[in-house]
Design an enzyme around this catalytic site. Structure first.
Site, PDB file in Angstrom:
ATOM      1  N   HIS A   1      60.634-113.816-138.202  1.00  0.00           N
ATOM      2  CA  HIS A   1      60.688-114.377-136.847  1.00  0.00           C
ATOM      3  C   HIS A   1      60.348-115.870-136.984  1.00  0.00           C
ATOM      4  CE1 HIS A   1      59.119-115.102-132.749  1.00  0.00           C
ATOM      5  NE2 HIS A   1      59.720-113.989-132.377  1.00  0.00           N
TER       6      HIS A   1
ATOM      7  N   ASP B   1      52.717-110.534-140.897  1.00  0.00           N
ATOM      8  CA  ASP B   1      53.018-110.615-139.476  1.00  0.00           C
ATOM      9  C   ASP B   1      53.239-109.180-139.002  1.00  0.00           C
ATOM     10  OD1 ASP B   1      54.337-110.612-137.076  1.00  0.00           O
ATOM     11  OD2 ASP B   1      55.814-112.129-137.615  1.00  0.00           O
TER      12      ASP B   1
ATOM     13  N   GLN C   1      55.592-106.463-135.065  1.00  0.00           N
ATOM     14  CA  GLN C   1      56.496-105.336-134.794  1.00  0.00           C
ATOM     15  C   GLN C   1      56.017-104.036-135.406  1.00  0.00           C
ATOM     16  OE1 GLN C   1      59.032-105.208-132.751  1.00  0.00           O
ATOM     17  NE2 GLN C   1      58.969-107.371-132.264  1.00  0.00           N
TER      18      GLN C   1
ATOM     19  N   LYS D   1      52.657-106.178-127.407  1.00  0.00           N
ATOM     20  CA  LYS D   1      53.616-105.260-128.060  1.00  0.00           C
ATOM     21  C   LYS D   1      53.005-103.875-128.270  1.00  0.00           C
ATOM     22  CE  LYS D   1      56.162-108.940-129.995  1.00  0.00           C
ATOM     23  NZ  LYS D   1      57.521-109.315-129.670  1.00  0.00           N
TER      24      LYS D   1
ATOM     25  N   CYS E   1      64.959-114.831-132.054  1.00  0.00           N
ATOM     26  CA  CYS E   1      64.036-115.760-132.741  1.00  0.00           C
ATOM     27  C   CYS E   1      64.071-115.551-134.246  1.00  0.00           C
ATOM     28  CB  CYS E   1      62.600-115.611-132.231  1.00  0.00           C
ATOM     29  SG  CYS E   1      62.415-116.000-130.508  1.00  0.00           S
TER      30      CYS E   1
HETATM   31  N1  PMP Z   1      56.657-111.972-135.279  1.00  0.00           N
HETATM   32  C1  PMP Z   1      57.495-111.004-134.936  1.00  0.00           C
HETATM   33  C2  PMP Z   1      58.108-110.152-136.009  1.00  0.00           C
HETATM   34  C3  PMP Z   1      57.789-110.800-133.583  1.00  0.00           C
HETATM   35  O1  PMP Z   1      58.631-109.840-133.220  1.00  0.00           O
HETATM   36  C4  PMP Z   1      57.183-111.617-132.606  1.00  0.00           C
HETATM   37  C5  PMP Z   1      57.482-111.454-131.135  1.00  0.00           C
HETATM   38  N2  PMP Z   1      58.824-111.268-130.825  1.00  0.00           N
HETATM   39  C6  PMP Z   1      56.297-112.607-133.039  1.00  0.00           C
HETATM   40  C7  PMP Z   1      56.055-112.751-134.375  1.00  0.00           C
HETATM   41  C8  PMP Z   1      55.609-113.515-132.078  1.00  0.00           C
HETATM   42  O2  PMP Z   1      54.763-112.801-131.262  1.00  0.00           O
HETATM   43  P1  PMP Z   1      54.124-113.482-129.962  1.00  0.00           P
HETATM   44  O3  PMP Z   1      55.266-114.115-129.231  1.00  0.00           O
HETATM   45  O4  PMP Z   1      53.518-112.337-129.226  1.00  0.00           O
HETATM   46  O5  PMP Z   1      53.131-114.473-130.440  1.00  0.00           O
END
Ligand code: PMP
Length: 404
Positions: free
Chosen positions: A121, A198, A201, A224, A362
């Protein structure tokens, strides 16, 4: 076993119509819906114990502080961290990653390397790029294959003593790939690199054990895992949290301030400047308790059933291609239909009550790899059903007919 009727009753938002149709919410990878216990816990906090934490001697402040620290302990137990002070409350995954990347600016120099994977991401790419710009370190990418899996043999060859940090996701948000992080962590540790996972997910689908994984950092977001937005947590191994400098300066994070020199508070407060999202922090614990009551084994096996059912049905649609076809996948399906822009499908299925995500999620480098503008992404949670998948597949078929 999942008692789906009972679970769905916990999520009032699911019981509504959107555009005149029953809502089918398949955008769970973007954010999960909230059960009543979470919604009520937020209300209860503001109705009964709202006060600033760690400061007051008065009763409400102590009640709020206690509840906040109980939640920190819940998160510690949930991740199986050794100490509760290894859990830092953050605003979410993005904040946690930035906190760590910023800290490494004090430790890296020109010639050092930072590794991220092709499956990341943007929030696990850009903070590291900023770090590289500041320090002169080089960003190195772990490559992926056509199935959307990381090339581990290549990774092993790319590793050297120059690599100081490896940052990878546990599960890809764009493709659903579950990465072999234990192996990645082991290999990275052999060259002395720190590893950040990270977990944005992964945490909705499984219960990570940070000691068993032996990761150095693990970041996730509250929203999430059925918790509130604007809160999350970062696990960091004690030795690393002691080595890294604070991310933000302000109240709460100090031991003593003079104009000549400031000393910092001990862990975890060194990384928690300012008044945090107190209600969010408390209720993140409530959300994890809720998921643990359902049980992550139950969640995982039910979601796998949904994933298999949906994959099989979708593949019957002519011209439909799924991206992310590896063996180890979470309940995320990214796909396109030949000759049709993903956005157009997303718009039509929304009119039929189905919420999916379209776009690059993203994760533009993944889209560049497949040479596509984006995908349609359906992501399932434990409160979804096969009947909803039937409605969704029918909606996609209707969209295909309309757009062909
Ligand atoms: N990493 C991953 C794999 C994600 O899916 C997301 C959220 N879509 C994020 C980081 C960022 O998370 P947040 O926007 O809650 O900070």
């Amino acid at each position: 076993m999942i008692d789906i009727q009972k679970i769905r009753a916990d999520f009032p938002i699911l019981n509504q119509t959107v555009n005149g149709k029953p809502l089918v919410y398949f955008d769970n990878a973007a954010t999960a819906q909230k059960p009543l216990v979470v919604i009520e816990a937020i209300e209860k906090y503001y109705k009964e114990i709202n006060a600033n934490i760690h400061r007051g001697v008065h009763t409400l402040s102590q009640l709020a502080t206690d509840a906040y620290e109980v939640s920190r302990n819940t998160i510690q137990k949930h991740l199986n961290a050794k100490h509760s002070y290894e859990i830092i409350f953050t605003a979410g995954t993005t904040f946690g990653i930035n906190l760590v990347a910023n800290g490494f600016a004090a430790l890296l120099k020109e010639g050092d390397e930072v590794m991220v994977s092709h499956l990341e991401h943007h929030s696990n790419i850009v903070p590291w790029q900023l770090l590289c710009e500041r320090t002169g370190a080089k960003l190195v990418v772990i490559t992926m294959n056509d199935e959307g899996e990381l090339n581990l043999d290549e990774f092993e060859k790319q590793l050297s003593d120059n690599v100081k940090v490896v940052a990878v996701n546990h599960i890809s948000n764009a493709l659903g790939t579950v990465n072999p992080i234990k192996e990645i962590i082991e290999k990275a540790h052999k060259v002395g690199a720190a590893v950040l996972i990270d977990g944005a997910q992964a945490t909705p689908h499984l219960k990570p054990d940070v000691q068993e994984l032996d990761c150095d950092f693990y970041a996730f977001s509250g929203h999430k895992v059925c918790g509130p937005t604007g809160v999350g947590a970062l696990y960091g191994k004690e030795e690393w949290l002691r080595k890294l400098p604070p991310y933000q300066g302000g109240g709460e994070m100090i031991a003593e301030v003079t104009f000549e020199k400031t000393t910092y508070a001990d862990l975890p407060h060194k990384f928690e400047a300012g008044t945090p999202n107190i209600a969010g922090g408390i209720v993140l614990g409530t959300a994890l308790d809720y998921l643990n009551t359902i049980g992550f084994e139950n969640i995982a096996s039910y979601e796998q059933e949904l994933l298999e059912y949906a994959t099989e049905k979708l593949l019957q649609i002519e011209g439909l291609k799924i991206y992310g076809t590896g063996k180890n996948k979470a309940s995320v399906i990214s796909f396109n239909i030949e000759g049709i822009h993903p956005y157009d499908i997303g718009t039509i299925v929304d009119k039929l009550g189905v919420a999916v995500r379209t776009g690059h999620h993203c994760a533009q480098p993944i889209m560049q790899y497949f040479n596509i503008p984006g995908t349609i992404r359906a992501s399932f949670a434990f409160y979804n059903t096969k009947e909803e998948i039937d409605i969704f597949v029918e909606a996609v078929q209707k969209a295909q007919v309309m757009l062909s």
